[in-house]
Design a protein around this motif. Structure first.
Motif, PDB file in Angstrom:
ATOM      1  N   UNK A 257       0.829  -1.208   0.000  1.00 34.21           N
ATOM      2  CA  UNK A 257       0.000   0.000   0.000  1.00 34.21           C
ATOM      3  C   UNK A 257       0.861   1.255   0.000  1.00 34.21           C
ATOM      4  N   UNK A 258       1.982   1.206   0.718  1.00 29.95           N
ATOM      5  CA  UNK A 258       2.867   2.373   0.794  1.00 29.95           C
ATOM      6  C   UNK A 258       3.432   2.703  -0.596  1.00 29.95           C
ATOM      7  N   UNK A 259       3.795   1.680  -1.367  1.00 29.75           N
ATOM      8  CA  UNK A 259       4.282   1.913  -2.740  1.00 29.75           C
ATOM      9  C   UNK A 259       3.172   2.557  -3.565  1.00 29.75           C
ATOM     10  N   UNK A 260       1.971   2.017  -3.451  1.00 25.54           N
ATOM     11  CA  UNK A 260       0.834   2.573  -4.213  1.00 25.54           C
ATOM     12  C   UNK A 260       0.550   4.016  -3.803  1.00 25.54           C
ATOM     13  N   UNK A 261       0.675   4.292  -2.506  1.00 21.93           N
ATOM     14  CA  UNK A 261       0.379   5.651  -2.014  1.00 21.93           C
ATOM     15  C   UNK A 261       1.407   6.657  -2.535  1.00 21.93           C
ATOM     16  N   UNK A 262       2.679   6.259  -2.579  1.00 18.44           N
ATOM     17  CA  UNK A 262       3.712   7.182  -3.079  1.00 18.44           C
ATOM     18  C   UNK A 262       3.466   7.449  -4.582  1.00 18.44           C
ATOM     19  N   UNK A 263       3.144   6.396  -5.319  1.00 18.10           N
ATOM     20  CA  UNK A 263       2.888   6.596  -6.742  1.00 18.10           C
ATOM     21  C   UNK A 263       1.654   7.493  -6.969  1.00 18.10           C
ATOM     22  N   UNK A 264       0.623   7.238  -6.204  1.00 20.64           N
ATOM     23  CA  UNK A 264      -0.604   8.044  -6.356  1.00 20.64           C
ATOM     24  C   UNK A 264      -0.308   9.510  -6.040  1.00 20.64           C
ATOM     25  N   UNK A 265       0.480   9.744  -4.991  1.00 14.03           N
ATOM     26  CA  UNK A 265       0.799  11.118  -4.620  1.00 14.03           C
ATOM     27  C   UNK A 265       1.636  11.784  -5.711  1.00 14.03           C
ATOM     28  N   UNK A 266       2.561  11.038  -6.297  1.00 12.35           N
ATOM     29  CA  UNK A 266       3.448  11.612  -7.314  1.00 12.35           C
ATOM     30  C   UNK A 266       2.682  11.985  -8.575  1.00 12.35           C
ATOM     31  N   UNK A 267       1.650  11.249  -8.865  1.00  9.43           N
ATOM     32  CA  UNK A 267       0.944  11.456 -10.136  1.00  9.43           C
ATOM     33  C   UNK A 267      -0.376  12.211  -9.952  1.00  9.43           C
ATOM     34  N   UNK A 268      -0.665  12.634  -8.714  1.00 11.95           N
ATOM     35  CA  UNK A 268      -1.933  13.346  -8.462  1.00 11.95           C
ATOM     36  C   UNK A 268      -1.970  14.664  -9.235  1.00 11.95           C
ATOM     37  N   UNK A 269      -3.130  14.964  -9.770  1.00 11.34           N
ATOM     38  CA  UNK A 269      -3.265  16.191 -10.579  1.00 11.34           C
ATOM     39  C   UNK A 269      -3.285  17.428  -9.673  1.00 11.34           C
TER      40      UNK A 269
END
Ligand code: DX5
Ligand code: ZN
Length: 217
Positions: free
Chosen positions: A205-217
């Protein structure tokens, strides 16, 4: 697309295969492997035998960060052990261009790491010998340290220096989800994260959260 590279420094070394499987499940793009010699940095971690053992347990590219003096002496062993990328510190290399050429000749991607106090201009005459630059956002040696904000400006200056070259810009040290967006905007293409991933209750989940934060509009 931004790449996420969990650093196994904060994993459970007695259960590495399990921890690696967790971040693979979370969609990690590569594994960051921190090698420390007790000389270039105050800490001692692992050597080529552990890299070879990891290689057997994952198909993810292995990004081996050598925090060791005279890295040229060990580059062949790390490549033989399965390193896909070998990163040496500019501060540890007397003949940096020769060491980068050595890494490429052995078939791996050549990286250079910059300590927080080292300017991007240290790379001016090796820009065509590089496949990646690792911007250290902590003084190397330990996981779990705080991000040093000057890394933002360094990434931006480095991107200018690199021009149109296809060189990966990776940032390492104190990276958490709340910094991911700004680092991506600075121009980082890979985010290394140790404690933010393996210190979390669920590393996938932590990997997914970092990716989501990096790509958030
Ligand atoms: C520091 C290492 C980092 C470290 C990052 O010397 O090069 O790769 O593991 O750990 P965190 O993300 O906890 O700062
Ligand atoms: Zn590292």
């Amino acid at each position: 697309m931004i790449k996420i590279a969990p650093s196994i420094l904060s994993a459970d070394f007695a259960a590495l295969a399990t921890d690696i499987a967790r971040v693979e499940a979370g969609g990690a793009d590569q594994l960051h492997v921190d090698v420390m010699d007790g000389r270039f940095v105050p800490n001692i971690t692992i050597g080529p035998v552990v890299v070879a053992a990891i290689r057997k347990r994952t198909r993810l590219p292995l990004d081996v960060h050598l925090m060791i003096v005279e890295p040229e002496r060990y580059v062949p062993e790390f490549v033989a052990a399965g390193a896909d990328m070998v990163t040496v510190h500019v501060e540890a290399c007397t003949h940096l261009q020769r060491t980068l050429a050595q890494i490429r000749e052995l078939g791996a991607r050549a990286g250079v790491a910059l300590n927080p106090s080292t300017p991007p201009s240290a790379l001016e005459f090796v820009l065509d010998d590089l496949d990646l630059v690792l911007v250290m956002s902590v003084n190397p040696g330990f996981g779990g340290q705080s991000f040093i904000p000057s890394a933002h400006r360094k990434i931006r200056e480095l991107k200018k220096l690199l021009g149109t070259r296809s060189v990966d810009v990776s940032v390492d040290g104190g990276v958490k989800a709340d910094l991911a967006r700004s680092l991506a905007e600075d121009g980082a293409s890979t985010l290394v994260a140790g404690s933010a991933v393996f210190g979390a209750a669920d590393p996938a989940d932590a990997v997914r959260a970092i990716r989501a934060a990096a790509t958030a509009a």
